[in-house]
Design an enzyme around this catalytic site. Structure first.
Site, short mmCIF file in Angstrom:
data_model
loop_
_atom_site.label_atom_id
_atom_site.label_comp_id
_atom_site.label_asym_id
_atom_site.label_seq_id
_atom_site.Cartn_x
_atom_site.Cartn_y
_atom_site.Cartn_z
N GLN A 45 39.07 46.72 50.58
CA GLN A 45 37.72 47.25 50.45
C GLN A 45 37.67 48.72 50.87
OE1 GLN A 45 35.01 45.59 49.21
NE2 GLN A 45 33.90 47.50 49.36
N LYS A 62 31.77 38.60 47.63
CA LYS A 62 32.98 38.32 46.85
C LYS A 62 33.56 36.96 47.22
CE LYS A 62 34.26 43.19 46.33
NZ LYS A 62 35.07 44.31 46.83
N ASP A 110 41.82 45.56 41.44
CA ASP A 110 40.90 46.71 41.38
C ASP A 110 41.29 47.68 40.27
OD1 ASP A 110 38.56 46.99 42.75
OD2 ASP A 110 39.40 48.00 44.50
#
Length: 294
Positions: A98, A54, A121
């Site tokens: 995460q 990422k 997200d």
């Protein structure tokens, strides 16, 4: 019949190129450089590798990348303090913690703590509510990737019968909502669905997101259907290294489907690409600029 392979590598490259062009435009026209912050708790190798990927792709697109690593022993309060710091930082437009996190941390509490305007997200209840209401908001990245890949096969999804196997908040529910927005007729199937093979055979567009390797068999697929395989499962091999496989029995599916995503090389590559898209969208919203067209 041999199905067309929906190439995730090519699709992700196209999305990232669009992101890079938009970032360059925003920087030149408005002095705005989108910033993405990723929080990693613990040292899980797969999560660490994903975070590195990422970061590299964020920088490659011309964006700012912020990485916060906490030890596996970090408390929930420590994680929430980092989230609060990022919420208040105007250079950070997107926040991603995460998952999974260590067992002493409640992931739902962490998600709730993220500013919904920075929820790249798309997991905050406000984000989910906006999606369900058909209003603009940040949408989970993997479902966005699924929709993009389906549109590389179908000029319009309107009127298609779509079956989504899986009802998670991360994939199943949001991808169903996105398909409804496109005027598809959507069925969400799951572990309690009666005669699941028969339900799947109705689908012009079949999305598999159950986390079970090879679960969807070839004879569950309508001839000529488009199959989007979200599953990424590691199964053992004789050499002990294991291999990645999807939720669809791929070798069977390619003999029946019209188009299918491979694993690896399919939907997984799209997730990070749309994480970048969401960060640019969040940056534009924070600056009061129109939503980008990427």
């Amino acid at each position: 019949m041999t199905a067309r392979l929906i190439d995730g590598k090519t699709a992700a490259e196209a999305v990232r190129a669009g992101v890079a062009a938009e970032v360059a435009r925003l920087s030149a026209a408005h002095g705005l450089v989108p910033g993405l912050a990723v929080v990693l708790v613990g040292d899980d190798p797969a999560s660490a590798a994903y975070v590195r990927s990422k970061g590299k792709q964020t920088v490659a697109a011309g964006m700012r990348s912020f990485e916060h690593r906490l030890p596996a022993t970090a408390t929930q309060d420590e994680v929430l303090a980092v989230v609060a710091q990022l919420n208040a930082d105007p250079s950070v437009h997107g926040i991603l913690v995460q998952l999974p996190v260590p067992k002493q941390i409640d992931p739902h509490a962490v998600i709730l703590a993220i500013d919904p305007m920075k929820d790249v997200d798309g997991l905050h209840p406000l984000s989910a509510g906006l999606l369900a209401s058909g209003l603009p908001g940040l949408v989970p990245c993997t479902p966005l990737g699924c929709l993009y890949m389906a549109k590389t096969v179908h000029a319009s999804l309107a009127g298609l019968e779509a079956v989504v196997v899986g009802r998670s908040n991360l994939v199943g529910k949001p991808v169903a909502q996105l398909l409804l927005r496109e005027n598809a007729t959507v069925t969400i199937a799951h572990s309690q669905t009666r005669d699941l093979p028969a339900v799947c055979r109705r689908a012009d567009l079949l999305v598999a997101a159950v986390g079970r390797p090879g679960f969807i068999r070839g004879d569950w697929i309508k001839p000529g259907a488009t199959v989007i395989d979200v599953g990424i499962n590691r199964v053992p091999t004789a050499d002990g290294k294991g291999r990645l496989t999807g939720d669809v029995a791929f070798d069977e599916a390619v003999q029946v489907a019209g188009a299918v995503t491979p694993v690896p090389g399919g939907v997984g590559l799209m997730t990070v690409a749309f994480l970048l898209v969401n960060t640019v969208r969040a940056a534009c919203a924070a600056a009061g600029l129109p939503a980008p067209t990427i």
